[in-house]
Design an enzyme around this catalytic site. Structure first.
Site, mmCIF file in Angstrom:
data_model
loop_
_atom_site.group_PDB
_atom_site.id
_atom_site.type_symbol
_atom_site.label_atom_id
_atom_site.label_comp_id
_atom_site.label_asym_id
_atom_site.label_seq_id
_atom_site.Cartn_x
_atom_site.Cartn_y
_atom_site.Cartn_z
ATOM 1 N N LYS A 121 0.839 -1.206 0.000
ATOM 2 C CA LYS A 121 0.000 0.000 0.000
ATOM 3 C C LYS A 121 0.874 1.256 0.000
ATOM 4 O O LYS A 121 0.491 2.266 -0.592
ATOM 5 C CB LYS A 121 -0.935 0.004 1.205
ATOM 6 C CG LYS A 121 -1.950 -1.142 1.249
ATOM 7 C CD LYS A 121 -2.762 -1.244 -0.038
ATOM 8 C CE LYS A 121 -2.326 -2.403 -0.899
ATOM 9 N NZ LYS A 121 -3.106 -2.540 -2.148
ATOM 10 N N ARG A 134 4.778 13.024 -14.713
ATOM 11 C CA ARG A 134 4.366 12.955 -16.126
ATOM 12 C C ARG A 134 3.359 14.053 -16.479
ATOM 13 O O ARG A 134 2.799 14.067 -17.561
ATOM 14 C CB ARG A 134 3.767 11.580 -16.411
ATOM 15 C CG ARG A 134 4.775 10.437 -16.256
ATOM 16 C CD ARG A 134 4.065 9.102 -16.229
ATOM 17 N NE ARG A 134 3.425 8.800 -17.496
ATOM 18 C CZ ARG A 134 2.278 8.113 -17.604
ATOM 19 N NH1 ARG A 134 1.655 7.686 -16.517
ATOM 20 N NH2 ARG A 134 1.763 7.888 -18.781
ATOM 21 N N HIS A 147 -8.503 6.984 -1.532
ATOM 22 C CA HIS A 147 -8.324 5.532 -1.576
ATOM 23 C C HIS A 147 -6.897 5.140 -1.213
ATOM 24 O O HIS A 147 -6.676 4.235 -0.409
ATOM 25 C CB HIS A 147 -8.677 5.018 -2.972
ATOM 26 C CG HIS A 147 -8.534 3.540 -3.130
ATOM 27 N ND1 HIS A 147 -9.246 2.634 -2.381
ATOM 28 C CD2 HIS A 147 -7.739 2.797 -3.948
ATOM 29 C CE1 HIS A 147 -8.914 1.404 -2.728
ATOM 30 N NE2 HIS A 147 -7.992 1.478 -3.673
ATOM 31 N N THR A 205 -12.951 -1.568 -13.040
ATOM 32 C CA THR A 205 -13.809 -0.859 -12.091
ATOM 33 C C THR A 205 -14.900 -1.786 -11.570
ATOM 34 O O THR A 205 -15.246 -1.750 -10.378
ATOM 35 C CB THR A 205 -14.443 0.386 -12.748
ATOM 36 O OG1 THR A 205 -13.421 1.196 -13.319
ATOM 37 C CG2 THR A 205 -15.197 1.212 -11.712
ATOM 38 N N ARG A 262 -23.199 7.903 -23.327
ATOM 39 C CA ARG A 262 -24.477 8.446 -23.800
ATOM 40 C C ARG A 262 -24.300 9.865 -24.337
ATOM 41 O O ARG A 262 -24.890 10.226 -25.357
ATOM 42 C CB ARG A 262 -25.500 8.434 -22.665
ATOM 43 C CG ARG A 262 -25.995 7.049 -22.283
ATOM 44 C CD ARG A 262 -26.968 7.133 -21.120
ATOM 45 N NE ARG A 262 -27.424 5.802 -20.709
ATOM 46 C CZ ARG A 262 -28.222 5.597 -19.664
ATOM 47 N NH1 ARG A 262 -28.638 6.624 -18.934
ATOM 48 N NH2 ARG A 262 -28.589 4.362 -19.344
#
Length: 283
Positions: A121, A134, A147, A205, A262
C-alpha cells in the site's frame, strides 16, 4: 488541557502495549505509527505542492522503463499474496476467521503477509508520484487520493492489531483485484494504446466494485455471530467504509462508463444530423 493530554498519552501507550499484537514490532515501520504518518504527509505535500511546482515549467518525464519495472514488481508481489491465500484456503474459517496470535507457522505467515500487504500500500503511493512527474495531475482526484492514503492507514492498523484471521479476506480480494489492475498498468506502460480499451478499464472498475461488495458481506456477517472472537469493531468500521467506497467508485463508474458514452452518442447523432442538414441544403 493537561489532563486531556495525559489521557491521550496513556491511551496511546495502552493501545500500543496492551491491545496491539506484540509480534508486529518485529516488522519494518510497525513499532510506531509516526513513520507511516510522516510518509503520508510527505506524499500529500509532494503531489499537491512540491511536485506540481517543480514540474510547472518543465516537460513531462519519460518514465516508461521505470513504470514497466514498477508494475512488474507490483504484479509479482500481488501474485505472491494470492498464492499464499490459495495455500491457506483450508486453514481459515470462511464464516469466522479468528486470529492466531501465536508463533505457529500460519500465525506468523499471516502476519508477514499482512505486513507485505501494508508495504504494497505504501508502494502504491508511487502511482501518484508518476502522475505528477508525467504532468497528468488531472488523474489525482479525491477518489484517488482518499483511496490510496486510506489503504495505507488501514493496512498499518490491520497489521498492528489484527494481522490474521478474517483479515485474510481483505488481502485475498484486494490482491486479486490489484493483480488484474497492475497487469493493465503494465500493458499501458508498455504501449499507451491499451489505455484506450474502454471495456478493459470498465472491467477493472467492476472488479473493484465487486471486491467492496464481497468485503461488506464478509465482514458484515460477523456482526451477527455472537460466538466469533474476531474483533467486531473491525466490522463496525470496515462495513461503512466499503459502502462509502462503493458510492465513490459507483459514481466514477456511472459518470465514465454510462453517462459519458451516452453524451458522446448524443453528440455524434447531433453532428450527423447537422451534416445531413448541410448536405440537403446544398441541393
Amino acid at each position: 488541557m493537561a489532563l486531556l493530554l495525559k489521557r491521550f498519552y496513556e491511551g496511546y501507550f495502552w493501545l500500543m502495549s496492551e491491545v496491539a499484537d506484540p509480534r508486529a514490532n518485529d516488522y519494518f515501520l510497525m513499532s510506531s505509527p509516526i513513520p507511516t504518518i510522516l510518509i503520508i504527509i510527505l506524499w500529500f505535500k509532494f503531489i499537491l505542492h512540491w511536485g506540481p511546482d517543480y514540474m510547472k515549467n518543465r516537460q513531462p518525464f519519460d518514465l516508461k522503463k521505470i513504470m514497466i519495472i514498477y508494475n512488474v514488481i507490483q504484479v509479482i508481489l500481488n501474485v505472491y499474496i494470492v498464492y499464499y491465500v490459495y495455500l491457506a484456503r483450508n486453514v481459515i474459517n470462511w464464516r469466522c476467521g479468528e486470529i492466531d496470535y501465536s508463533n505457529s507457522y500460519w500465525g506468523r505467515k499471516f502476519l508477514s503477509i499482512a505486513h507485505l500487504y501494508y508495504m504494497l500500500k505504501i508502494l502504491d503511493l508511487i502511482d501518484t508520484v508518476f502522475f505528477v512527474l508525467r504532468k497528468k495531475t488531472s488523474h489525482i482526484s479525491f477518489l484517488h487520493t482518499y483511496h490510496h492514503f486510506g489503504m495505507v492507514i488501514l493496512a498499518w492498523v490491520g497489521t498492528k492489531f489484527v494481522g490474521g484471521g478474517h483479515s485474510y479476506f481483505l488481502g485475498m480480494a484486494n490482491a486479486i483485484v490489484h493483480t488484474i489492475l497492475y497487469c493493465y498498468y503494465l500493458l499501458t506502460s508498455y504501449d499507451s494504446r491499451y489505455g484506450k480499451l474502454i471495456w478493459l478499464k470498465k472491467f477493472i472498475t467492476q472488479a473493484q466494485l465487486l471486491q467492496f461488495a464481497f468485503l461488506i458481506l464478509s465482514y458484515g456477517q460477523l456482526l451477527f455471530q455472537n460466538d466469533c472472537k474476531y474483533p467486531k469493531i473491525v466490522s463496525f468500521f470496515f462495513v461503512p467504509q466499503n459502502i462509502f467506497m462503493i458510492i465513490l467508485f459507483g459514481d466514477f463508474y456511472v459518470r465514465n462508463y454510462i453517462l459519458e458514452p451516452r453524451r458522446k452518442k448524443r453528440q455524434a447523432a447531433a453532428k450527423e444530423m447537422e451534416i445531413r442538414k448541410n448536405y440537403n441544403k446544398s441541393f
